[in-house]
Write an enzyme that holds these catalytic residues in place. Structure first.
Site, short mmCIF file in Angstrom:
data_model
loop_
_atom_site.label_atom_id
_atom_site.label_comp_id
_atom_site.label_asym_id
_atom_site.label_seq_id
_atom_site.Cartn_x
_atom_site.Cartn_y
_atom_site.Cartn_z
N ASP A 109 44.20 39.55 36.14
CA ASP A 109 45.57 40.01 35.88
C ASP A 109 46.64 39.31 36.72
O ASP A 109 47.78 39.77 36.78
CB ASP A 109 45.69 41.53 36.04
CG ASP A 109 46.84 42.10 35.21
OD1 ASP A 109 47.13 41.54 34.14
OD2 ASP A 109 47.46 43.09 35.64
N ASP A 147 41.98 39.51 28.82
CA ASP A 147 42.96 38.57 29.42
C ASP A 147 42.34 37.38 30.15
O ASP A 147 43.06 36.44 30.49
CB ASP A 147 43.91 39.27 30.40
CG ASP A 147 44.69 40.40 29.80
OD1 ASP A 147 44.75 40.49 28.55
OD2 ASP A 147 45.25 41.22 30.56
N ASP A 298 49.74 51.82 31.34
CA ASP A 298 49.61 50.37 31.53
C ASP A 298 49.96 49.96 32.96
O ASP A 298 49.61 48.87 33.40
CB ASP A 298 50.55 49.63 30.58
CG ASP A 298 50.14 49.79 29.13
OD1 ASP A 298 48.95 49.61 28.83
OD2 ASP A 298 51.01 50.08 28.29
#
Length: 323
Positions: A109, A147, A298
């Site tokens: 991330d 991701d 989130d």
């Protein structure tokens, strides 16, 4: 700066797996009308019970729209083998398969709301191995590292981590596929992130050839229609691999107001999407799944708690807007 070499453990594991016997074909999926296990003690179920106990029956009924659907279980870092075993055993007892997400790649991330991950490559491979042992012979679908590939494509992940990340993802795919009834889907972003042609080679380097397929729209809000179109384009570039679509929060499509850089984080006015099913009407689309857990934040934006924590008002909004 030259790229950092992949850790010796990762390369050794890849070499060993190259000589391993062929992996058994995955077992047939569960029935389409009830594709995956519903955790009776999930966060949505507990929140619905709390509302009901307090006499807020309307709110409880809204949250039942989440609590009664199968959502993915994101495996933690503390006791991965025990957690994976408990989840898959509970699912097996109910006659269902498990839907699991592995999200622990080092440097994940890019320092944002869900930053963290394993401290190094060897720790990551040990964690994946523990998860695989916990799954054992039971049925499970694994979505691998949301991701991780996309942050290579968009340049978010520093260049010195790219080779290591590819090696770790490839090793993770190979290790998980050794489980006789486990299917593995590499995360492949969403149609608002990068063009399919930019992703094909990175997915090949990450092990898509050995994977069962890929996943699109994970934790995002792109409509099912555009997600399927994106997935079909990408599939044609990676050997016709099938894919799954995260429909957990795409009922109203993406949020288009405000700062585009923050539109992914607890955007207002969103809705639950198609319920999880294996009946997609498209042979390339294996399933519509709720991979992101609706109602979990989130990150600390728009009044939300830390990433992954229950955000009750947001969950109610998602359910209220569902069609």
């Amino acid at each position: 700066m030259p790229a950092r070499r992949a850790p010796a453990a990762a390369l050794a594991l890849l070499a060993a797996m190259a000589c391993a016997p062929a992996t058994a074909a995955p077992a047939p999926p569960p029935a389409a009308d009830a594709p995956y296990w519903v955790n009776p003690d999930g966060k949505a179920a507990r929140a619905a019970a709390a509302h009901r106990a307090a006499g807020r029956t309307a709110e409880a009924a809204l949250l039942d729209r989440i609590a009664t659907r199968p959502v993915a279980e994101w495996i933690g870092t503390d006791r991965p083998e025990e957690e994976a075993r408990a989840l898959t055993e509970a699912a097996t007892k109910a006659g269902r398969a498990s839907l699991l997400v592995l999200y622990d790649i080092p440097h994940r991330d890019c320092g944002l709301h869900s930053a963290g991950g394993a401290p190094d490559g060897e720790a990551y491979l040990a964690w994946v191995d523990a998860v695989a042992r916990g799954i054992g012979p039971r049925r499970a679908t694994v979505v691998l590292e949301p991701d991780a590939v996309m942050h290579i494509v968009d340049g978010c992940a520093p260049d010195q981590h790219h080779d290591e990340r590819y090696a770790l993802l490839e090793a993770a795919v190979e290790r998980l596929r050794r489980q006789p009834q486990t299917t593995v889907h590499l995360d492949a972003g969403n149609p608002g992130w990068a063009a399919p042609e930019k992703l094909a080679e990175p997915l090949r380097r990450a092990g898509i050839a050995a994977a069962d397929g890929f996943a699109v729209n994970v934790s995002n809000f792109r409509t099912t229609e555009e997600s399927v179109a994106y997935g079909r384009e990408l599939s044609a570039l990676v050997g016709g691999k099938p894919f799954v679509v995260d429909t957990s929060r795409n009922g109203n499509g993406p949020y288009t107001e405000g700062d585009p850089a923050e539109n992914w984080c607890n955007p207002p006015g969103r809705a639950l999407g198609e319920p999880p099913t294996l009946r997609t009407g498209d042979p390339l689309v294996r399933a519509y799944l709720w991979i992101k857990r609706p109602g979990e934040s989130d990150g600390e934006c728009r009044g939300g708690p830390r990433a992954g924590e229950w955000f009750d008002s947001y969950a109610l909004e998602l359910a209220r807007h569902a069609r």
